[in-house]
Design an enzyme around this catalytic site. Structure first.
Site, PDB file in Angstrom:
ATOM      1  N   LYS A  67      23.726   5.323  26.367  1.00 27.42           N
ATOM      2  CA  LYS A  67      24.654   6.173  25.602  1.00 27.42           C
ATOM      3  C   LYS A  67      24.878   5.518  24.225  1.00 27.42           C
ATOM      4  O   LYS A  67      25.655   4.589  24.077  1.00 27.42           O
ATOM      5  CB  LYS A  67      25.973   6.344  26.338  1.00 27.42           C
ATOM      6  CG  LYS A  67      26.915   7.344  25.658  1.00 27.42           C
ATOM      7  CD  LYS A  67      28.133   7.672  26.520  1.00 27.42           C
ATOM      8  CE  LYS A  67      29.029   8.700  25.824  1.00 27.42           C
ATOM      9  NZ  LYS A  67      29.558   8.215  24.528  1.00 27.42           N
ATOM     10  N   GLU A 121      21.748  11.419  18.406  1.00 33.36           N
ATOM     11  CA  GLU A 121      22.854  10.554  17.946  1.00 33.36           C
ATOM     12  C   GLU A 121      22.392   9.799  16.709  1.00 33.36           C
ATOM     13  O   GLU A 121      21.384   9.092  16.749  1.00 33.36           O
ATOM     14  CB  GLU A 121      23.210   9.574  19.079  1.00 33.36           C
ATOM     15  CG  GLU A 121      24.593   9.002  18.980  1.00 33.36           C
ATOM     16  CD  GLU A 121      25.667   9.921  19.588  1.00 33.36           C
ATOM     17  OE1 GLU A 121      25.307  10.986  20.133  1.00 33.36           O
ATOM     18  OE2 GLU A 121      26.849   9.568  19.510  1.00 33.36           O
ATOM     19  N   LYS A 126      31.119   5.013  31.356  1.00 31.55           N
ATOM     20  CA  LYS A 126      31.575   4.194  30.224  1.00 31.55           C
ATOM     21  C   LYS A 126      31.673   2.733  30.662  1.00 31.55           C
ATOM     22  O   LYS A 126      32.252   2.435  31.712  1.00 31.55           O
ATOM     23  CB  LYS A 126      32.966   4.676  29.770  1.00 31.55           C
ATOM     24  CG  LYS A 126      33.027   6.148  29.437  1.00 31.55           C
ATOM     25  CD  LYS A 126      32.375   6.471  28.112  1.00 31.55           C
ATOM     26  CE  LYS A 126      33.337   6.153  26.989  1.00 31.55           C
ATOM     27  NZ  LYS A 126      32.893   6.648  25.670  1.00 31.55           N
ATOM     28  N   GLU A 170       0.854  -1.202   0.000  1.00 35.01           N
ATOM     29  CA  GLU A 170       0.000   0.000   0.000  1.00 35.01           C
ATOM     30  C   GLU A 170       0.890   1.253   0.000  1.00 35.01           C
ATOM     31  O   GLU A 170       0.670   2.206  -0.743  1.00 35.01           O
ATOM     32  CB  GLU A 170      -0.895   0.006   1.236  1.00 35.01           C
ATOM     33  CG  GLU A 170      -1.454   1.399   1.538  1.00 35.01           C
ATOM     34  CD  GLU A 170      -2.881   1.404   2.025  1.00 35.01           C
ATOM     35  OE1 GLU A 170      -3.415   0.314   2.234  1.00 35.01           O
ATOM     36  OE2 GLU A 170      -3.427   2.503   2.171  1.00 35.01           O
ATOM     37  N   LYS A 182      21.915  12.412  33.813  1.00 36.47           N
ATOM     38  CA  LYS A 182      21.683  13.862  33.751  1.00 36.47           C
ATOM     39  C   LYS A 182      20.839  14.305  34.941  1.00 36.47           C
ATOM     40  O   LYS A 182      19.923  13.586  35.342  1.00 36.47           O
ATOM     41  CB  LYS A 182      20.928  14.235  32.461  1.00 36.47           C
ATOM     42  CG  LYS A 182      21.680  13.863  31.196  1.00 36.47           C
ATOM     43  CD  LYS A 182      20.843  14.096  29.941  1.00 36.47           C
ATOM     44  CE  LYS A 182      21.621  13.653  28.723  1.00 36.47           C
ATOM     45  NZ  LYS A 182      20.846  13.770  27.473  1.00 36.47           N
TER      46      LYS A 182
HETATM   47  N1  LIG Z   1      25.368   9.322  22.914  1.00 33.74           N
HETATM   48  C1  LIG Z   1      24.251   9.556  23.623  1.00 33.74           C
HETATM   49  O1  LIG Z   1      23.337   8.726  23.655  1.00 33.74           O
HETATM   50  C2  LIG Z   1      24.123  10.854  24.378  1.00 33.74           C
HETATM   51  C3  LIG Z   1      25.107  11.829  24.264  1.00 33.74           C
HETATM   52  N2  LIG Z   1      24.985  13.019  24.935  1.00 33.74           N
HETATM   53  C4  LIG Z   1      23.895  13.220  25.719  1.00 33.74           C
HETATM   54  O2  LIG Z   1      23.730  14.374  26.398  1.00 33.74           O
HETATM   55  C5  LIG Z   1      24.781  15.349  26.429  1.00 33.74           C
HETATM   56  C6  LIG Z   1      24.738  16.245  25.225  1.00 33.74           C
HETATM   57  C7  LIG Z   1      25.137  17.598  25.746  1.00 33.74           C
HETATM   58  C8  LIG Z   1      25.045  17.586  27.245  1.00 33.74           C
HETATM   59  C9  LIG Z   1      24.556  16.228  27.639  1.00 33.74           C
HETATM   60  N3  LIG Z   1      22.924  12.308  25.858  1.00 33.74           N
HETATM   61  C10 LIG Z   1      23.004  11.117  25.202  1.00 33.74           C
HETATM   62  N4  LIG Z   1      22.005  10.201  25.365  1.00 33.74           N
END
Ligand SMILES: NC(=O)c1cnc(OC2CCCC2)nc1N
Length: 326
Positions: free
Chosen positions: A115, A170, A310, A36, A286
């Site tokens: 991330k 990203e 990391k 479709e 954050k």
């Molecule tokens: N690679 C990711 O998934 C990712 C990268 N950066 C950020 O936030 C930064 C951006 C500027 C201040 C916080 N969030 C993400 N999820």
């Protein structure tokens, strides 16, 4: 049909095809069979050939642009694109949370996100139209890769939001696309890409959008740069607003009231990251309240209100056999 009726038919085809595309590429939830979609796309292509003056720039037929570029134009980010400081263990995360609490008035809370291991990009919309897509570059000056980003089907070419809106996210190459692309390269005797991140970066640096279009890239948006009409007070509300505006966001984000909840989230995804069909190289933590983010501010290049945990480097040589087609 007269000209007016043709324009109405073309408008309705663009709207319905963009709606189908949103369900398929943003929600990963197709609402109609491919046949479709293809039939309506062909009807729109034929009408646009007969009436090029009526072709809309947000038509799905306009995703793969014209001629290859000679070079990428430089772009200055009005709102700089910051990079993240790193945490490598539990103590680093506890120190980050303690410093955040000490630097704000009231109870600090967090948002955790996967991330995504790709390429940071910025998308700018004016009067609802996608007008500029760029790389982070050095945070202030990036490269205009709009024609390549237009080929990413999960990026809406138009949104229902007036004024200027800039969103950050990203761009990445899903495992399936990475595997298929490397299989092709090996069949052609070309060097396979070492990992999906390099493959995504290499694809978006192609001067010919037809090549980028074949790489089946995807994107997750995770932040807002400039937003004229914003009355958003927290990062989590920004993520909800991005979803409401029609952007693809990663659904695994979580509000965490304490560092204990943050550590639980980190532990869970350290173990379950291999169940995902895209690469992540850590967890981003954050501070949720935008007032608290303002109180904490930035160091020279990174926010004090965010950190990237990391994952420990493991043998992550993703070769053909290591990735099972999900
Ligand atoms: N690679 C990711 O998934 C990712 C990268 N950066 C950020 O936030 C930064 C951006 C500027 C201040 C916080 N969030 C993400 N999820």
């Amino acid at each position: 049909m007269n000209k007016q009726e043709i324009k109405e038919r073309m408008d309705s085809l663009v709207e319905v095809l963009n709606q189908y595309g949103y369900s398929y590429y943003v929600l990963d939830n197709p609402t109609v069979p491919d046949s479709e979609y293809d039939q309506k796309l062909r009807e729109l292509e034929d009408l646009e050939k007969e009436h090029p003056d009526l072709a809309r720039e947000d038509s799905p037929t306009q995703r793969i642009g014209g001629e290859p570029l000679d070079a990428f134009r430089k772009v200055t980010h009005e709102t700089p694109m910051m990079s993240l400081g790193n945490a490598f263990n539990e103590q680093d995360l506890r120190d980050f949370a303690r410093r955040a609490q000490e630097g704000v008035s009231g109870e600090v809370t967090f948002v955790c996100e996967l991330k995504i291991d790709g390429l940071a990009i910025s998308l700018k919309y004016q009067e609802g139209k996608f007008v500029l897509g760029s790389t982070r570059g050095d945070g202030r000056i990036g490269e205009d890769i709009t024609s390549n980003l237009r080929t990413i089907r999960s990026i809406p070419l138009s949104i229902k939001e007036a004024g200027t809106l800039e969103v950050r996210g990203e761009a990445f190459m899903p495992h399936k696309s990475f595997l298929e692309m490397n299989k092709e390269r090996e069949e052609k005797g070309e060097e396979p890409f070492a990992n999906p991140r390099n493959a995504a970066a290499g694809s978006l640096r192609q001067l010919d959008p037809k090549i980028a279009a074949k790489r089946n890239l995807d994107i997750f948006l995770y932040g807002v740069g400039e937003w004229e009409n914003s009355n958003i007070t927290s990062h989590s509300k920004s993520l909800e607003a991005l979803h409401r505006l029609g952007f693809k966001t990663n659904k695994e984000w979580k509000r965490c009231k304490s560092i204990e909840e943050v550590l639980e989230f980190v532990t869970y995804w350290t173990e379950h990251r291999k169940d995902l069909n895209y690469e992540i190289d850590g967890i981003v933590v954050k501070v949720d309240s935008l007032d608290h983010q303002d109180e904490l501010g930035f160091t020279a290049k990174s926010p004090r209100w965010a950190i990237a945990y990391k994952f420990p480097a493991e043998e992550v040589v993703t070769t053909l056999k290591d990735i099972v087609l999900s």
